[in-house]
Design a protein around this motif. Structure first.
Motif, PDB file in Angstrom:
ATOM      1  N   GLN A  57      -2.546  45.280 -20.012  1.00  0.00           N
ATOM      2  CA  GLN A  57      -2.901  45.922 -18.757  1.00  0.00           C
ATOM      3  C   GLN A  57      -1.795  45.819 -17.705  1.00  0.00           C
ATOM      4  N   ASN A  58      -0.699  45.144 -18.022  1.00  0.00           N
ATOM      5  CA  ASN A  58       0.412  44.978 -17.080  1.00  0.00           C
ATOM      6  C   ASN A  58       1.701  45.385 -17.776  1.00  0.00           C
ATOM      7  N   LEU A  59       2.337  46.437 -17.297  1.00  0.00           N
ATOM      8  CA  LEU A  59       3.541  46.953 -17.958  1.00  0.00           C
ATOM      9  C   LEU A  59       4.705  45.972 -17.942  1.00  0.00           C
ATOM     10  N   ARG A  60       4.642  44.928 -17.125  1.00  0.00           N
ATOM     11  CA  ARG A  60       5.694  43.906 -17.141  1.00  0.00           C
ATOM     12  C   ARG A  60       5.856  43.304 -18.531  1.00  0.00           C
ATOM     13  N   PHE A  61       4.801  43.314 -19.317  1.00  0.00           N
ATOM     14  CA  PHE A  61       4.834  42.657 -20.622  1.00  0.00           C
ATOM     15  C   PHE A  61       4.716  43.644 -21.779  1.00  0.00           C
ATOM     16  N   PHE A  62       4.876  44.929 -21.471  1.00  0.00           N
ATOM     17  CA  PHE A  62       4.651  45.947 -22.505  1.00  0.00           C
ATOM     18  C   PHE A  62       5.726  45.903 -23.580  1.00  0.00           C
ATOM     19  N   ASN A  63       6.951  45.581 -23.184  1.00  0.00           N
ATOM     20  CA  ASN A  63       8.044  45.522 -24.159  1.00  0.00           C
ATOM     21  C   ASN A  63       8.623  44.114 -24.244  1.00  0.00           C
ATOM     22  N   ALA A  64       7.760  43.127 -24.114  1.00  0.00           N
ATOM     23  CA  ALA A  64       8.213  41.738 -24.187  1.00  0.00           C
ATOM     24  C   ALA A  64       8.863  41.459 -25.540  1.00  0.00           C
ATOM     25  N   THR A  65       9.937  40.676 -25.519  1.00  0.00           N
ATOM     26  CA  THR A  65      10.639  40.358 -26.771  1.00  0.00           C
ATOM     27  C   THR A  65       9.895  39.297 -27.577  1.00  0.00           C
ATOM     28  N   SER A  66       9.102  38.476 -26.906  1.00  0.00           N
ATOM     29  CA  SER A  66       8.383  37.397 -27.603  1.00  0.00           C
ATOM     30  C   SER A  66       7.022  37.899 -28.060  1.00  0.00           C
ATOM     31  N   LYS A  67       7.025  38.595 -29.178  1.00  0.00           N
ATOM     32  CA  LYS A  67       5.804  39.184 -29.719  1.00  0.00           C
ATOM     33  C   LYS A  67       5.198  38.279 -30.792  1.00  0.00           C
ATOM     34  N   PRO A  68       3.899  38.386 -31.021  1.00  0.00           N
ATOM     35  CA  PRO A  68       3.256  37.563 -32.056  1.00  0.00           C
ATOM     36  C   PRO A  68       3.766  37.902 -33.451  1.00  0.00           C
ATOM     37  N   VAL A  69       3.882  36.891 -34.303  1.00  0.00           N
ATOM     38  CA  VAL A  69       4.271  37.161 -35.691  1.00  0.00           C
ATOM     39  C   VAL A  69       3.126  37.819 -36.452  1.00  0.00           C
ATOM     40  N   PHE A  81       3.925  32.555 -32.731  1.00  0.00           N
ATOM     41  CA  PHE A  81       2.504  32.456 -32.420  1.00  0.00           C
ATOM     42  C   PHE A  81       1.710  33.598 -33.028  1.00  0.00           C
ATOM     43  N   VAL A  82       0.397  33.396 -33.050  1.00  0.00           N
ATOM     44  CA  VAL A  82      -0.566  34.361 -33.565  1.00  0.00           C
ATOM     45  C   VAL A  82      -1.489  34.763 -32.418  1.00  0.00           C
ATOM     46  N   VAL A  83      -1.753  36.050 -32.280  1.00  0.00           N
ATOM     47  CA  VAL A  83      -2.749  36.511 -31.321  1.00  0.00           C
ATOM     48  C   VAL A  83      -4.081  36.689 -32.033  1.00  0.00           C
ATOM     49  N   VAL A  84      -5.102  36.047 -31.490  1.00  0.00           N
ATOM     50  CA  VAL A  84      -6.477  36.306 -31.912  1.00  0.00           C
ATOM     51  C   VAL A  84      -7.058  37.280 -30.895  1.00  0.00           C
ATOM     52  N   ASP A  85      -7.144  38.530 -31.263  1.00  0.00           N
ATOM     53  CA  ASP A  85      -7.639  39.569 -30.364  1.00  0.00           C
ATOM     54  C   ASP A  85      -9.115  39.819 -30.681  1.00  0.00           C
ATOM     55  N   LEU A  86      -9.975  39.504 -29.719  1.00  0.00           N
ATOM     56  CA  LEU A  86     -11.419  39.527 -29.945  1.00  0.00           C
ATOM     57  C   LEU A  86     -12.039  40.901 -29.698  1.00  0.00           C
ATOM     58  N   ILE A  87     -11.222  41.941 -29.719  1.00  0.00           N
ATOM     59  CA  ILE A  87     -11.691  43.274 -29.382  1.00  0.00           C
ATOM     60  C   ILE A  87     -12.858  43.743 -30.251  1.00  0.00           C
ATOM     61  N   LYS A  88     -12.992  43.207 -31.460  1.00  0.00           N
ATOM     62  CA  LYS A  88     -14.076  43.629 -32.354  1.00  0.00           C
ATOM     63  C   LYS A  88     -15.251  42.661 -32.343  1.00  0.00           C
ATOM     64  N   ILE A  89     -15.131  41.559 -31.610  1.00  0.00           N
ATOM     65  CA  ILE A  89     -16.255  40.622 -31.450  1.00  0.00           C
ATOM     66  C   ILE A  89     -16.809  40.852 -30.053  1.00  0.00           C
ATOM     67  N   ARG A  90     -17.722  41.809 -29.926  1.00  0.00           N
ATOM     68  CA  ARG A  90     -18.134  42.300 -28.607  1.00  0.00           C
ATOM     69  C   ARG A  90     -19.606  42.698 -28.536  1.00  0.00           C
ATOM     70  N   GLU A  91     -20.439  42.105 -29.365  1.00  0.00           N
ATOM     71  CA  GLU A  91     -21.862  42.433 -29.340  1.00  0.00           C
ATOM     72  C   GLU A  91     -22.518  41.870 -28.080  1.00  0.00           C
ATOM     73  N   ILE A  92     -23.532  42.580 -27.597  1.00  0.00           N
ATOM     74  CA  ILE A  92     -24.276  42.169 -26.412  1.00  0.00           C
ATOM     75  C   ILE A  92     -25.765  42.309 -26.714  1.00  0.00           C
ATOM     76  N   GLU A  93     -26.501  41.238 -26.491  1.00  0.00           N
ATOM     77  CA  GLU A  93     -27.953  41.261 -26.689  1.00  0.00           C
ATOM     78  C   GLU A  93     -28.620  40.863 -25.379  1.00  0.00           C
ATOM     79  N   VAL A  94     -29.388  41.785 -24.801  1.00  0.00           N
ATOM     80  CA  VAL A  94     -30.050  41.557 -23.518  1.00  0.00           C
ATOM     81  C   VAL A  94     -31.517  41.246 -23.761  1.00  0.00           C
TER      82      VAL A  94
END
Length: 535
Positions: free
Chosen positions: A66-78, A123-136
């Motif tokens: 969400q911040n373009l400052r880091f869009f082309n960062a050289t330190s990317k996850p393996v 480093f490894v990124v654990v991106d939780l974008i698919k763990i997003r269930e909501i129960e009301v």
């Protein structure tokens, strides 16, 4: 001899770097083998693992930035892992720890310093974008929300079940629930209901050993720590159980602007003295920036007074005329709508968009930006406010603003030690400074960052001190950072007391108990108290 010695040194360094590169590659390959073969993975994991050679790697990495400052960062996850189930998270932690890779967790990508997807080590990124269930659960006024859901998704799902229930969190719909709640989380109902973290009644976190813990099994200390102390220091947050709050079926919003020619300095002065004492159902935020004068057409300073009132217009107008007449609010300034629609309004989506817009996970238009924060305990005098205006007249500030959010109400009633978030009683309001820009390159970035640092230095005389406080969800690496490896408690205290006050000591004790060897770490993670020699 000197020449030979120098040559030998260069060869030695090159050999060492080559060795480290091979070691990193080995760790990466061994990590993948561990992940694919791990017994916890009852569901196939290979389809949601992305290495740097994968054709989808860049799109998966970039989608939540969400911040373009880091869009082309050289330190990317393996490696990027987008878990489908909790067992994928457990396996990733176990294998990363075994093979010497750090973990960064991303739930929405709004981390102001990019620490959820940028690091200076393998480093490894654990991106939780698919763990997003909501129960009301309307009957019990509760909801389970997984960490990868956004605030917009949570609000929308609540509204599908009830028109008179809501949740007191932020107004930016694309913010991820996992990080927002763990850092405190506030919005326009802060004075009525406090923070998002104040309404957590259970949680699920995967710890350093790969165990899935809930409130009962994690214990009182860890449950305390993750509700405002930042979950990423202690494990990977996977779900929150939250208590929902009552909202009227109809609320009132307004957004009115005043400029220097309309005595905005005097109006802000009165706002400072009254906003925290108003009815707790009324929150009036002030957003100050550069605008065109309606009279002369020249650039001037203006303030938007943005408000949510948990009630009807006919009650609000006479109350405002009595309690804050200087603003000059009239009925035509106000609009009645549902609480859900007020989220769209406060996010600037006022052109009749459907509430389905809350389900969009990507912001409309991305910018480079840098932000900082403060807390104010005594009104800033006129001379202090007037000293701000020249900063906003600078060319570099054309897309910058200073935002004041009032406290009082419920925030006065909760002890500073109830959760790790200490900024409660005695604060009149919170400040966010933020500057946006679109020009690419280091020169433009440095020019804008220098501007906000100068502004921050100027306000030092008017804000909290000993320590000068800051809000952890508006992460700011200028106030202090950890080392890549061992960081002493004293070093981390430089930034830690600014975010957490006296709660920082307890957070460090909890960290030492649950993650003594400091596996979960970043530039501003809670340190373990175990000495370097005993690590």
């Amino acid at each position: 001899m000197k020449h030979l010695s120098f040559s030998f040194s260069v060869i030695t360094v090159i050999a060492l770097l080559f060795s480290l590169a091979l070691s990193s590659a080995d760790s990466h390959e061994n990590f993948l083998q561990c992940l694919y073969n791990h017994p916890e993975n009852t569901t196939s994991i290979s389809s949601i693992v992305y290495t740097q050679t994968n054709s989808s790697y860049s799109s998966v990495l970039d989608v939540s930035i969400q911040n373009l400052r880091f869009f082309n960062a050289t330190s990317k996850p393996v490696v990027i892992v987008t878990p489908l189930v909790v067992s994928h998270v457990q396996a990733t932690i176990i294998c990363a720890r075994k093979h010497g890779l750090q973990i960064r967790t991303r739930s929405g990508g709004h981390d102001y310093e990019g620490l959820s997807y940028v690091a200076g080590v393998p480093f490894v990124v654990v991106d939780l974008i698919k763990i997003r269930e909501i129960e009301v659960d309307v009957e019990n006024n509760t909801a389970w929300v997984q960490a990868g859901a956004t605030l917009g998704e949570l609000y929308y799902k609540i509204s599908q079940k009830s028109k008179t229930l809501g949740f007191p969190a932020g107004v930016c719909p694309t913010v991820g629930v996992g990080g927002h709640i763990s850092g405190g989380g506030y919005g326009f109902m802060i004075r009525k209901y406090g923070l998002a973290a104040d309404h957590v009644i259970d949680a699920k976190i995967v710890d350093v050993n790969g165990n899935l813990l809930d409130k009962e099994t994690m214990g009182e200390d860890l449950f305390w720590a993750i509700r405002g102390g930042g979950g990423a220091s202690f494990g990977v947050m996977v779900a929150w159980k939250i208590k929902l709050v009552s909202v009227p079926s109809i609320v009132t919003v307004f957004r009115v602007s005043r400029t220097l020619e309309e005595n905005v300095t005097g109006i802000i002065q009165q706002w400072q003295r009254r906003a925290n004492k108003l009815n707790e159902s009324l929150t009036i935020r002030v957003k100050i920036g550069r605008v065109n004068s309606s009279k002369s057409g020249n650039l001037t300073v203006g303030a938007q007074f943005e408000s949510l009132y948990l009630g009807r217009i006919d009650d609000l107008i006479p109350y405002m005329q009595k309690s804050f007449p200087e603003l000059g609010l009239v009925k035509k300034d106000c609009t009645e709508m549902s609480w859900l629609e007020s989220i769209l309004f406060m996010d600037g989506l006022t052109n009749g968009q459907s509430t389905n817009a809350l389900l969009n996970r990507t912001q409309n238009g991305l910018f480079f930006f840098k932000a900082k924060s403060d807390y104010v305990r005594d009104p800033i005098p006129n001379v202090g406010l007037e000293g701000l205006w020249p900063f906003l007249h600078e060319d570099v500030a054309k897309d910058a603003y200073i935002q004041f959010t009032p406290y009082g109400g419920r925030m006065e009633e909760i002890s500073e030690s109830e959760t790790p978030f200490p900024h409660r009683s005695g604060n009149l309001f919170h400040i966010q400074y933020i500057v946006f820009w679109q020009e690419k390159g280091d020169v433009a970035a440095q020019r804008h960052v220098n501007w906000i640092r100068r502004l921050y230095n100027y306000t030092e005389a008017y804000v909290s001190r000993n320590p000068r406080s800051a809000y952890q969800n508006y992460r700011d690496l200028d106030i202090g950072v950890n080392n890549n490896g061992y960081t002493s408690y004293n070093q981390a205290s430089i930034w830690g007391f600014k975010y957490f006050g006296n709660n920082f000591n307890r957070l460090a004790r909890v960290k030492t108990k649950v993650d003594p060897r400091n596996f979960f770490r970043n530039e501003q993670s809670i340190p373990s108290l175990i000495s370097k020699g005993r690590k």
